[in-house]
Design a protein around this motif. Sequence first.
Motif, PDB file in Angstrom:
ATOM      1  N   LEU A  40       9.139 -26.173  16.711  1.00 38.49           N
ATOM      2  CA  LEU A  40       9.824 -24.877  16.608  1.00 38.49           C
ATOM      3  C   LEU A  40       8.949 -23.751  17.166  1.00 38.49           C
ATOM      4  O   LEU A  40       9.430 -22.886  17.907  1.00 38.49           O
ATOM      5  CB  LEU A  40      10.205 -24.596  15.156  1.00 38.49           C
ATOM      6  CG  LEU A  40      11.272 -25.511  14.543  1.00 38.49           C
ATOM      7  CD1 LEU A  40      11.462 -25.200  13.063  1.00 38.49           C
ATOM      8  CD2 LEU A  40      12.588 -25.389  15.289  1.00 38.49           C
ATOM      9  N   GLY A  41       7.662 -23.788  16.842  1.00 37.71           N
ATOM     10  CA  GLY A  41       6.749 -22.766  17.360  1.00 37.71           C
ATOM     11  C   GLY A  41       6.604 -22.836  18.873  1.00 37.71           C
ATOM     12  O   GLY A  41       6.642 -21.805  19.560  1.00 37.71           O
ATOM     13  N   LEU A  42       6.455 -24.043  19.408  1.00 37.34           N
ATOM     14  CA  LEU A  42       6.328 -24.206  20.858  1.00 37.34           C
ATOM     15  C   LEU A  42       7.622 -23.844  21.582  1.00 37.34           C
ATOM     16  O   LEU A  42       7.588 -23.299  22.692  1.00 37.34           O
ATOM     17  CB  LEU A  42       5.917 -25.644  21.188  1.00 37.34           C
ATOM     18  CG  LEU A  42       4.477 -26.017  20.840  1.00 37.34           C
ATOM     19  CD1 LEU A  42       4.258 -27.519  20.972  1.00 37.34           C
ATOM     20  CD2 LEU A  42       3.494 -25.255  21.727  1.00 37.34           C
ATOM     21  N   THR A  43       8.761 -24.133  20.948  1.00 42.07           N
ATOM     22  CA  THR A  43      10.054 -23.743  21.540  1.00 42.07           C
ATOM     23  C   THR A  43      10.140 -22.233  21.660  1.00 42.07           C
ATOM     24  O   THR A  43      10.590 -21.701  22.687  1.00 42.07           O
ATOM     25  CB  THR A  43      11.227 -24.275  20.679  1.00 42.07           C
ATOM     26  OG1 THR A  43      11.155 -25.699  20.644  1.00 42.07           O
ATOM     27  CG2 THR A  43      12.567 -23.846  21.238  1.00 42.07           C
ATOM     28  N   PHE A  44       9.702 -21.528  20.627  1.00 43.10           N
ATOM     29  CA  PHE A  44       9.712 -20.066  20.677  1.00 43.10           C
ATOM     30  C   PHE A  44       8.821 -19.557  21.809  1.00 43.10           C
ATOM     31  O   PHE A  44       9.235 -18.697  22.602  1.00 43.10           O
ATOM     32  CB  PHE A  44       9.253 -19.481  19.341  1.00 43.10           C
ATOM     33  CG  PHE A  44       9.177 -17.982  19.347  1.00 43.10           C
ATOM     34  CD1 PHE A  44      10.324 -17.221  19.210  1.00 43.10           C
ATOM     35  CD2 PHE A  44       7.962 -17.341  19.525  1.00 43.10           C
ATOM     36  CE1 PHE A  44      10.267 -15.832  19.251  1.00 43.10           C
ATOM     37  CE2 PHE A  44       7.888 -15.958  19.560  1.00 43.10           C
ATOM     38  CZ  PHE A  44       9.049 -15.201  19.425  1.00 43.10           C
ATOM     39  N   GLY A  54      14.580 -12.265  22.048  1.00 44.78           N
ATOM     40  CA  GLY A  54      15.892 -12.517  21.452  1.00 44.78           C
ATOM     41  C   GLY A  54      16.383 -13.931  21.699  1.00 44.78           C
ATOM     42  O   GLY A  54      16.815 -14.627  20.771  1.00 44.78           O
ATOM     43  N   VAL A  55      16.316 -14.358  22.950  1.00 40.27           N
ATOM     44  CA  VAL A  55      16.763 -15.714  23.291  1.00 40.27           C
ATOM     45  C   VAL A  55      15.831 -16.746  22.666  1.00 40.27           C
ATOM     46  O   VAL A  55      16.268 -17.827  22.261  1.00 40.27           O
ATOM     47  CB  VAL A  55      16.844 -15.887  24.821  1.00 40.27           C
ATOM     48  CG1 VAL A  55      17.239 -17.302  25.190  1.00 40.27           C
ATOM     49  CG2 VAL A  55      17.845 -14.904  25.412  1.00 40.27           C
ATOM     50  N   VAL A  60      15.160 -21.201  18.811  1.00 39.86           N
ATOM     51  CA  VAL A  60      14.546 -21.808  17.621  1.00 39.86           C
ATOM     52  C   VAL A  60      15.603 -22.040  16.543  1.00 39.86           C
ATOM     53  O   VAL A  60      15.636 -23.101  15.895  1.00 39.86           O
ATOM     54  CB  VAL A  60      13.396 -20.927  17.089  1.00 39.86           C
ATOM     55  CG1 VAL A  60      12.920 -21.408  15.726  1.00 39.86           C
ATOM     56  CG2 VAL A  60      12.247 -20.914  18.076  1.00 39.86           C
ATOM     57  N   GLY A  61      16.496 -21.051  16.351  1.00 34.39           N
ATOM     58  CA  GLY A  61      17.562 -21.213  15.363  1.00 34.39           C
ATOM     59  C   GLY A  61      18.488 -22.362  15.704  1.00 34.39           C
ATOM     60  O   GLY A  61      18.856 -23.166  14.839  1.00 34.39           O
ATOM     61  N   SER A  64      16.693 -25.706  15.175  1.00 36.35           N
ATOM     62  CA  SER A  64      16.493 -26.039  13.762  1.00 36.35           C
ATOM     63  C   SER A  64      17.774 -26.500  13.086  1.00 36.35           C
ATOM     64  O   SER A  64      17.727 -27.087  11.998  1.00 36.35           O
ATOM     65  CB  SER A  64      15.910 -24.840  13.008  1.00 36.35           C
ATOM     66  OG  SER A  64      16.834 -23.773  13.020  1.00 36.35           O
ATOM     67  N   LEU A  65      18.932 -26.256  13.725  1.00 35.86           N
ATOM     68  CA  LEU A  65      20.209 -26.676  13.148  1.00 35.86           C
ATOM     69  C   LEU A  65      20.774 -27.939  13.796  1.00 35.86           C
ATOM     70  O   LEU A  65      21.805 -28.443  13.349  1.00 35.86           O
ATOM     71  CB  LEU A  65      21.238 -25.540  13.281  1.00 35.86           C
ATOM     72  CG  LEU A  65      20.906 -24.265  12.490  1.00 35.86           C
ATOM     73  CD1 LEU A  65      21.904 -23.171  12.828  1.00 35.86           C
ATOM     74  CD2 LEU A  65      20.894 -24.541  10.998  1.00 35.86           C
ATOM     75  N   LEU A  66      20.130 -28.447  14.837  1.00 38.30           N
ATOM     76  CA  LEU A  66      20.643 -29.656  15.494  1.00 38.30           C
ATOM     77  C   LEU A  66      20.484 -30.864  14.565  1.00 38.30           C
ATOM     78  O   LEU A  66      19.376 -31.125  14.082  1.00 38.30           O
ATOM     79  CB  LEU A  66      19.893 -29.916  16.801  1.00 38.30           C
ATOM     80  CG  LEU A  66      20.224 -28.996  17.978  1.00 38.30           C
ATOM     81  CD1 LEU A  66      19.319 -29.327  19.161  1.00 38.30           C
ATOM     82  CD2 LEU A  66      21.676 -29.127  18.389  1.00 38.30           C
ATOM     83  N   PRO A  67      21.566 -31.611  14.331  1.00 35.09           N
ATOM     84  CA  PRO A  67      21.476 -32.758  13.413  1.00 35.09           C
ATOM     85  C   PRO A  67      20.423 -33.787  13.837  1.00 35.09           C
ATOM     86  O   PRO A  67      19.689 -34.299  12.988  1.00 35.09           O
ATOM     87  CB  PRO A  67      22.892 -33.362  13.464  1.00 35.09           C
ATOM     88  CG  PRO A  67      23.771 -32.228  13.860  1.00 35.09           C
ATOM     89  CD  PRO A  67      22.947 -31.376  14.778  1.00 35.09           C
ATOM     90  N   MET A  68      20.323 -34.081  15.139  1.00 35.04           N
ATOM     91  CA  MET A  68      19.359 -35.090  15.574  1.00 35.04           C
ATOM     92  C   MET A  68      17.928 -34.603  15.374  1.00 35.04           C
ATOM     93  O   MET A  68      17.044 -35.387  15.009  1.00 35.04           O
ATOM     94  CB  MET A  68      19.591 -35.465  17.038  1.00 35.04           C
ATOM     95  CG  MET A  68      18.672 -36.572  17.533  1.00 35.04           C
ATOM     96  SD  MET A  68      18.689 -38.060  16.512  1.00 35.04           S
ATOM     97  CE  MET A  68      20.211 -38.811  17.043  1.00 35.04           C
ATOM     98  N   ALA A  69      17.695 -33.315  15.605  1.00 35.16           N
ATOM     99  CA  ALA A  69      16.349 -32.773  15.397  1.00 35.16           C
ATOM    100  C   ALA A  69      15.941 -32.899  13.936  1.00 35.16           C
ATOM    101  O   ALA A  69      14.803 -33.263  13.610  1.00 35.16           O
ATOM    102  CB  ALA A  69      16.305 -31.316  15.849  1.00 35.16           C
ATOM    103  N   LEU A  70      16.877 -32.598  13.036  1.00 37.97           N
ATOM    104  CA  LEU A  70      16.586 -32.734  11.606  1.00 37.97           C
ATOM    105  C   LEU A  70      16.417 -34.193  11.214  1.00 37.97           C
ATOM    106  O   LEU A  70      15.574 -34.537  10.383  1.00 37.97           O
ATOM    107  CB  LEU A  70      17.705 -32.092  10.784  1.00 37.97           C
ATOM    108  CG  LEU A  70      17.815 -30.563  10.908  1.00 37.97           C
ATOM    109  CD1 LEU A  70      19.031 -30.049  10.186  1.00 37.97           C
ATOM    110  CD2 LEU A  70      16.557 -29.897  10.386  1.00 37.97           C
TER     111      LEU A  70
END
Length: 202
Positions: A40-44, A54-55, A60-61, A64-70
């Motif tokens: 998440l930090g590297l994605t930001f 903003g993007v 990151v948001g 963090s909500l993608l089912p496969m990522a979780l």
Amino acid sequence: TLDDFRPPLLYLLTQPFYAIWGRGADIAQLTNIALFALILGLTFLLARRVTGDGVAIFAVGLLSLLPMALAMTRLYYMENSLTAALLLALYALLHSDSFRRRSWSIAFGVALGIAFLSKWTALVYLALPILYLLWIGKFWHNQVSALRSLHLQWKTALAALGAGILLALLWYLPNRDFVAAQGMLLGDWLPVLWAILFALCI
């Protein structure tokens, strides 16, 4: 946790968690949870470098909500370690200025090595970005020009050859029985080929 087939990074990253909280399947999962936070930090950082704050926050948001990522934080797979290494490699590539900036180019090499320790197929994900940077940086044109005016520095070439031979022997000698057992085509000529390749790269 070590697996005979897969690269060792995920298993090595698990050891500190085992050392602190003890061994167990739930403890092993903490590795992927920590890696997901790093992702998440590297994605930001990557998204902010390409677009803006903003993007980057949106990216990151969304991630963090993608089912496969979780799901990957709840499975003992190496995808999170691979993703973190790939994001680090892409971030270094963006800063490398088509490999003209030495420090970021070295950082990319380290990230690529870490990615290979995560999964053998890591280069598949980075091949196109690398080729694109080489193209816009006129790498191929510069190489052809350099070859036309090639001047060999013998001291440097011999030092590179010596280092190549040393690296090849360090790799080959401990694994000689394995190479013989596998019946590899080149057999004892394999370290010669590797020494030449290492020397050329050096």
